[in-house]
Design a protein around this motif. Structure first.
Motif, short mmCIF file in Angstrom:
data_model
loop_
_atom_site.label_atom_id
_atom_site.label_comp_id
_atom_site.label_asym_id
_atom_site.label_seq_id
_atom_site.Cartn_x
_atom_site.Cartn_y
_atom_site.Cartn_z
N ILE A 1 43.73 49.64 49.48
CA ILE A 1 43.98 50.99 49.97
C ILE A 1 43.27 51.98 49.07
N ASN A 2 42.44 52.82 49.67
CA ASN A 2 41.69 53.83 48.93
C ASN A 2 42.65 54.91 48.42
N ILE A 3 42.72 55.05 47.10
CA ILE A 3 43.60 56.07 46.51
C ILE A 3 42.80 57.17 45.83
N SER A 4 41.47 57.14 46.02
CA SER A 4 40.61 58.09 45.30
C SER A 4 40.48 59.43 46.01
N GLY A 5 40.72 59.44 47.32
CA GLY A 5 40.49 60.65 48.09
C GLY A 5 39.04 60.81 48.52
N ASP A 6 38.18 59.88 48.11
CA ASP A 6 36.76 59.91 48.45
C ASP A 6 36.49 58.85 49.52
N ARG A 7 36.01 59.28 50.68
CA ARG A 7 35.84 58.37 51.81
C ARG A 7 34.83 57.26 51.54
N LYS A 8 33.93 57.45 50.59
CA LYS A 8 32.93 56.41 50.35
C LYS A 8 33.54 55.14 49.75
N TYR A 9 34.80 55.24 49.30
CA TYR A 9 35.49 54.05 48.78
C TYR A 9 36.39 53.41 49.84
N ASP A 10 36.27 53.88 51.09
CA ASP A 10 37.00 53.25 52.19
C ASP A 10 36.41 51.87 52.47
N GLY A 11 37.15 51.06 53.18
CA GLY A 11 36.64 49.75 53.57
C GLY A 11 37.24 48.63 52.74
N ASP A 12 37.40 47.50 53.36
CA ASP A 12 37.99 46.34 52.72
C ASP A 12 36.93 45.58 51.93
N TYR A 13 37.28 45.20 50.71
CA TYR A 13 36.38 44.41 49.85
C TYR A 13 35.89 43.15 50.57
N LYS A 14 36.79 42.57 51.37
CA LYS A 14 36.45 41.32 52.06
C LYS A 14 35.45 41.53 53.19
N GLU A 15 35.21 42.78 53.57
CA GLU A 15 34.25 43.06 54.64
C GLU A 15 32.83 43.27 54.09
N ARG A 16 32.67 43.19 52.78
CA ARG A 16 31.34 43.38 52.20
C ARG A 16 30.38 42.28 52.64
N GLU A 17 29.15 42.67 52.75
CA GLU A 17 28.11 41.72 53.14
C GLU A 17 28.07 40.55 52.16
N GLY A 18 28.11 39.36 52.67
CA GLY A 18 28.04 38.17 51.83
C GLY A 18 29.38 37.61 51.42
N TYR A 19 30.46 38.42 51.52
CA TYR A 19 31.76 37.91 51.08
C TYR A 19 32.23 36.75 51.94
N GLN A 20 31.98 36.84 53.25
CA GLN A 20 32.45 35.80 54.16
C GLN A 20 31.86 34.44 53.81
#
Length: 324
Positions: free
Chosen positions: A234-253
């Protein structure tokens, strides 16, 4: 003798406390290049002086090819990455010079640390929070999952990140009888040595999320298992660029598919994957990296602010004999 009893809550907290941190160098110019002992071992490898800043930007861990905003939005002279895949993606996103290098902690490990011949049990690395994202999962359920691991993978201990220790997560594990270790504050130059001096005593590694520790385990000959409670960020920074799930990163799968399940032996697929992502066959020799560091300093480091840091470092280190 390693006793597998873990650290006390007090020791865990002290290892993470800023007042006990020992620094070895001038102030960091680019934090990812310095934290987790990376800058310390980059300097050792390149034989570059501690009183000069590193004017290069580096991945802070294994990033699965994902290029972060901060890796582009900086004025560093060059970018260091740990895989050809990440280098290719970075060159598509930025015109900055980019080099593939061997991960500095792995260089340190290969020259100093081996797995203990008495290694036993499993070291778990629960998925961790950061300053920008809170990691959520059912800790009590995860603890029961760890306790359910086969007898030959016991005892199970956990290695916790500073962000979760600050949240008091270590107290939960201790309360439920899971011994807790930590390498401490990532700004302390002793972090890498502490990390490997814990890891070397275990026969297996595990986590509920694939992270850099998986690659450090397998590179050292320790089988790694992706197992347990799924986590959510969960993004707690208030900055939208930190949105998104770590597991959705390219190559993680790809990494997830390779490590999913209980593994008591390292497969050829896992070994090949790890070797591709830790910087083997680097672009720079030792002397070339030294030359690059000096060139970067001359191009980017000749500023009043940097000279102020250099003088301050030399005064405190050699005149006042202070710990940094």
């Amino acid at each position: 003798m390693f006793d597998y009893k873990g650290f006390s809550a007090q020791k865990v907290e002290e290892l993470c406390a800023s007042k006990y941190v020992q620094r070895y160098c001038i102030r960091s110019m680019y934090n990812p290049s310095e934290i987790y002992s990376q800058g310390y071992y980059f300097r050792q490898y390149a034989q570059f002086p501690y009183f000069l800043p590193l004017m290069v930007f580096s991945e802070h861990g294994i990033e699965f090819g994902h290029v972060e905003h901060k890796e582009i939005e900086n004025d560093a002279y060059a970018m260091f990455v740990f895989s050809d895949y990440k280098k290719l993606n970075y060159q598509k996103a930025s015109k900055k010079i980019c080099y593939k290098v061997l991960h500095p902690l792995i260089w340190y490990r290969r020259n100093n640390i081996e797995q203990s011949p008495l290694a036993k049990g499993t070291l778990a690395f629960p998925s961790h929070s950061t300053s920008k994202n809170d990691c959520i999962f059912d800790i009590e359920k995860y603890i029961q999952e760890l306790k359910s691991l086969p007898l030959d993978m016991q005892p199970v201990c956990v290695s916790l990140h500073i962000s979760d220790i600050k949240k008091g997560q270590h107290l939960e594990f201790i309360k439920h009888g899971i011994p807790v270790y930590t390498a401490g504050n990532p700004t302390d130059y002793r972090y890498g040595e502490r990390f490997y001096n814990i890891l070397r005593n275990f026969k297996y590694g595990t986590s509920n999320l694939v992270g850099s520790y998986a690659y450090f385990c397998v590179e050292m000959g320790i089988p790694f298992s992706l197992f347990g409670q799924e986590s959510k960020y969960i993004n707690i920074s208030g900055d939208r660029k930190y949105d998104g799930d770590y597991k959705e990163r390219e190559g993680y799968q790809i990494a997830e598919n390779i490590f999913l399940g209980i593994h008591k032996h390292i497969t050829s697929e896992q070994k090949e994957h790890v070797e591709k992502n830790i910087g083997n066959n680097p672009d720079l020799s030792r002397n070339e990296m030294k030359t690059l560091f000096y060139k970067a300093f001359l191009k980017k480091g000749l500023t009043p602010r940097v000279f102020f840091y250099i003088i301050k470092y030399l005064l405190f280190k050699y005149i006042f004999r202070c710990k940094l």
